[in-house]
Design a protein around this motif. Sequence first.
Motif, PDB file in Angstrom:
ATOM      1  N   SER A 241       0.827  -1.218   0.000  1.00 17.04           N
ATOM      2  CA  SER A 241       0.000   0.000   0.000  1.00 17.04           C
ATOM      3  C   SER A 241       0.857   1.263   0.000  1.00 17.04           C
ATOM      4  N   GLY A 242       2.155   1.109  -0.119  1.00 18.70           N
ATOM      5  CA  GLY A 242       3.085   2.238  -0.017  1.00 18.70           C
ATOM      6  C   GLY A 242       3.987   2.033   1.195  1.00 18.70           C
ATOM      7  N   ALA A 243       5.124   2.718   1.196  1.00 14.38           N
ATOM      8  CA  ALA A 243       6.106   2.519   2.270  1.00 14.38           C
ATOM      9  C   ALA A 243       5.595   3.106   3.582  1.00 14.38           C
ATOM     10  N   PRO A 244       5.826   2.431   4.699  1.00 15.80           N
ATOM     11  CA  PRO A 244       5.497   3.042   5.984  1.00 15.80           C
ATOM     12  C   PRO A 244       6.423   4.231   6.223  1.00 15.80           C
ATOM     13  N   PRO A 245       5.958   5.256   6.969  1.00 13.33           N
ATOM     14  CA  PRO A 245       6.833   6.403   7.222  1.00 13.33           C
ATOM     15  C   PRO A 245       7.947   6.007   8.191  1.00 13.33           C
TER      16      PRO A 245
END
Length: 322
Positions: A241-245
């Motif tokens: 879902s996209g990189a974690p911050p």
Amino acid sequence: MPRAITIHQPGGPEVMQWEEVTVADPGPGEVRLRQTVVGLNYIDVYQRMGKYPLDLPGVIGMEGTGVVEALGSGVDTVSVGDRVGYVMGPPGAYAEVRNYPAQRLIPLPDDIADEQAAAMMLKGLTAAYLSRRTFVVEAGQTVLFHAAAGGVGLIICQWLKQLGATVIGTVGSDDKAAIAAAHGCDHTIVYTRENFSERVMDLTDGQGVSVVYDGVGATTYEGSLACLARFGMYVSFGAASGAPPPVPVSALAAKALYLTRPGLAPHTATRELTLDIANALFDAVRGGVQVEINQRYALSDAVSAHRALESRSTTGSTILTV
Ligand SMILES: NC(=O)c1ccc[n+]([C@@H]2O[C@H](COP(=O)([O-])OP(=O)(O)OC[C@H]3O[C@@H](n4cnc5c(N)ncnc54)[C@H](OP(=O)(O)O)[C@@H]3O)[C@@H](O)[C@H]2O)c1
């Protein structure tokens, strides 16, 4: 001339083109493989999008099976005609024929078919190191696995169950919940409509889980830290879902949590490491872990396969037949 799915620039699925390619004679330490099946993995999407940049034009793909067709100089670990599989190493799996380092090859046992091997090696070796190296799961522990009906998910949830864990799996739909429940999950949570973190705390009487395996990333990391038990481990191993911050170290303090970001490359950095987890996987399959090939595409139609994977419409493993 052999053909391969080639990309000339990063982008959406449409940048993949089925083209003739030149394959040189295998160099020192390499073999030439005539490939039979290619495994589809989320890392292929990251490569195609340019998140993991390749030399272009280039061929994506990190997993395949095939037959050794020719040997470069100095190769003594395999012979012409051997059935083999591989994961990671140099990209280039989306091809009819390719060269590959002999030292990285995994000989395929007679009881493991090519399709089964291509469907499970990258995902199953990941399952092996996540459950047997990164966090050694013990009977009686409760664990959370995100995207439990996915490729890695269906394999590892069965394996975690075999190890005696209570398995909680998140999924994107009711249909996927039923599939995950049939493959090792004691509890499923549809995280697209339920607050998974609260559900986990309810299911564990407020204790939280010993480990969260998170290949989803951006949408799940915060809730995952919240539903870990004291001294629990957050394993961030992917970013569907996209990189974690970036997580501030201080965020771990209240529960003395552990955080790790493992990858398959270091776990297959030597022949010994690779064969060790490959044998653990083969044994798990012989012990009852099923490898579900729920989607099949021709390699030339990799565009459709990528669209399906990215739209969350696949379950279990997807293979590309050559
Ligand atoms: N570090 C490593 O060594 C390693 C090795 C292998 C795989 N991985 C990672 O593990 C994860 C799973 O890989 P896989 O090949 O088995 O894929 P997969 O789980 O079959 O597919 C990805 C799943 O992620 C979920 N998801 C949640 N949000 C998403 C979004 N915005 N877009 C797309 N999917 C989303 C979907 O399941 P739901 O619909 O159920 O949410 C989807 O089916 C990936 O992140 C991959 O990069 C890491």
